[in-house]
Motif scaffolding. Structure first.
Motif, short mmCIF file in Angstrom:
data_model
loop_
_atom_site.label_atom_id
_atom_site.label_comp_id
_atom_site.label_asym_id
_atom_site.label_seq_id
_atom_site.Cartn_x
_atom_site.Cartn_y
_atom_site.Cartn_z
N VAL A 45 16.75 1.99 -31.92
CA VAL A 45 15.48 2.69 -31.72
C VAL A 45 14.35 1.66 -31.74
N GLY A 46 13.40 1.84 -30.82
CA GLY A 46 12.35 0.83 -30.67
C GLY A 46 12.92 -0.46 -30.11
N ALA A 47 13.71 -0.34 -29.06
CA ALA A 47 14.46 -1.50 -28.52
C ALA A 47 13.57 -2.52 -27.83
N ALA A 74 19.68 1.75 -25.79
CA ALA A 74 18.41 1.08 -26.08
C ALA A 74 17.27 2.06 -25.85
N LEU A 75 16.70 2.58 -26.94
CA LEU A 75 15.67 3.61 -26.87
C LEU A 75 14.29 3.02 -27.12
N ASP A 76 13.35 3.31 -26.24
CA ASP A 76 11.96 2.92 -26.45
C ASP A 76 11.07 3.93 -25.73
N GLN A 77 9.91 4.23 -26.33
CA GLN A 77 9.05 5.23 -25.71
C GLN A 77 8.21 4.67 -24.57
N TRP A 98 30.70 -4.63 -22.25
CA TRP A 98 29.42 -4.09 -22.71
C TRP A 98 28.84 -3.10 -21.71
N GLN A 99 28.30 -2.02 -22.24
CA GLN A 99 27.58 -1.03 -21.43
C GLN A 99 26.21 -0.80 -22.07
N ILE A 100 25.14 -1.13 -21.33
CA ILE A 100 23.78 -0.95 -21.82
C ILE A 100 23.21 0.33 -21.21
N GLU A 101 22.67 1.20 -22.05
CA GLU A 101 22.05 2.44 -21.59
C GLU A 101 20.58 2.46 -22.00
N PRO A 102 19.67 2.02 -21.14
CA PRO A 102 18.25 2.10 -21.47
C PRO A 102 17.76 3.55 -21.43
N VAL A 103 16.97 3.94 -22.41
CA VAL A 103 16.44 5.30 -22.48
C VAL A 103 14.95 5.21 -22.81
N THR A 104 14.13 5.84 -21.97
CA THR A 104 12.70 5.92 -22.24
C THR A 104 12.40 7.30 -22.80
N ALA A 105 12.05 7.35 -24.10
CA ALA A 105 11.79 8.63 -24.74
C ALA A 105 11.09 8.40 -26.06
N PRO A 109 11.44 13.73 -30.18
CA PRO A 109 12.15 14.61 -29.24
C PRO A 109 13.58 14.12 -28.96
N TYR A 110 13.74 12.80 -28.89
CA TYR A 110 15.09 12.27 -28.64
C TYR A 110 16.04 12.67 -29.77
N LEU A 111 15.60 12.45 -31.01
CA LEU A 111 16.46 12.78 -32.15
C LEU A 111 16.73 14.28 -32.22
#
Length: 298
Positions: A45-47, A74-77, A98-105, A109-111
């Motif tokens: 979180v906060g990647a 990798a979560l970042d707003q 390795w698999q990287i999953e970037p998430v913008t959120a 709300p994500y949690l």
């Protein structure tokens, strides 16, 4: 704030963080991760711009000889951060497993909608921006039974700039800066604590988490013998001074004239290679046991 300035700050502070991260806590994390079974899912979180992923690869958190799959969420707003993360990692050759999953959120709300559990949760230089009493329960719920959390660079109430300009003014600025952290409101919510590090440890233990290791992770930035700062750390220092000045722009104790004088003097010290900067922080590693009261098993 210009997004490009903030992404440069995140890049510039990577070498500062590299020195600061507590190696005792890191070594225990490596040992615990090695005991996990099968494929590993990590939620960061906060990647930011992906510097933790780069660090974990360079420092070999996961044994390169062990080819088990690693999935890293990798979560970042902030979209500019995620874009920079994808660009940085796109220039590197990542291990095939390795698999990287970037998430913008946004984190809350994500949690709220997150219905999976991860093996390792990482929050790096992140938790001191929030009311941890509110954030910790949904955050820990994302971790599997017996999964790990690694919370790093948690600010813990000490900011020091040396040499002194005016001891009284310096003290007022540092105290008032910490006060802005304690009173920060974002989207109507309390968002920060100038003593997050020391408060996290008993809070986590009271919630039933097992603290496996903890230690200091202080930022220490100083000039070398020739007056230069390593890498991009002079720019990092300029950013820190601007951050303090911006936070105190509407302060009711320090006048605008005093603040301008202080900021100009500190910037000049950086330019002449004479500013020393210290911020006290804490790292901690823990485990979520099966009996954690609010853990909803999946």
């Amino acid at each position: 704030m210009n997004p490009n300035q903030f992404t440069r700050y995140l890049s510039a502070k990577k070498t500062v963080d590299d020195r600061a991260l507590n190696q005792h806590v890191w070594a225990r994390l490596q040992a615990e991760v090695a005991q996990l079974d099968g494929a590993i899912t990590v939620l960061e979180v906060g990647a930011g711009i992906g510097t933790m992923i780069e660090r974990v690869l360079a420092w070999e958190l996961f044994d390169p000889a062990d080819n088990r799959p690693i999935r890293w969420i990798a979560l970042d707003q902030d979209a500019p951060n995620i874009a920079a993360l994808q660009e940085r990692l796109g220039r590197q050759t990542l291990p095939e497993q390795w698999q990287i999953e970037p998430v913008t959120a946004d984190i809350y709300p994500y949690l709220a909608r997150c219905d999976e559990r991860v093996d390792v949760l990482i929050a790096h230089a992140f938790l001191d921006l929030f009311d941890t009493a509110v954030l910790l329960p949904p955050l820990l719920k994302t971790i599997k039974s017996n999964g790990l959390f690694w919370f790093t660079i948690n600010f813990d109430g000490v900011t020091a700039f040396e040499p002194a300009i005016d001891p009284v003014l310096d003290t007022h600025i540092e105290q008032q800066y910490h006060r802005t952290m304690d009173g920060r409101i974002i989207d109507g919510k309390l968002s920060g604590d100038s003593q997050t590090g020391r408060h996290l440890l008993p809070a986590l233990q009271a919630m039933g988490a097992d603290i496996l290791a903890a230690g200091s992770s202080d930022w220490v930035v100083m000039p070398q013998k020739d007056g230069a700062y390593p890498d991009d750390e002079a720019w990092f220092l300029h950013f820190i001074i601007d951050t303090v000045a911006s936070a105190l722009a509407q302060d009711d104790v320090i006048t605008p004239q005093q603040l301008t004088y202080w900021a100009n003097m500190r910037h000049a010290q950086i330019d002449t290679g004479s500013l020393f900067y210290i911020a006290h922080q804490l790292d901690m590693l823990g485990r979520v046991p099966p009996e954690l009261a609010f853990l909803s098993q999946k």
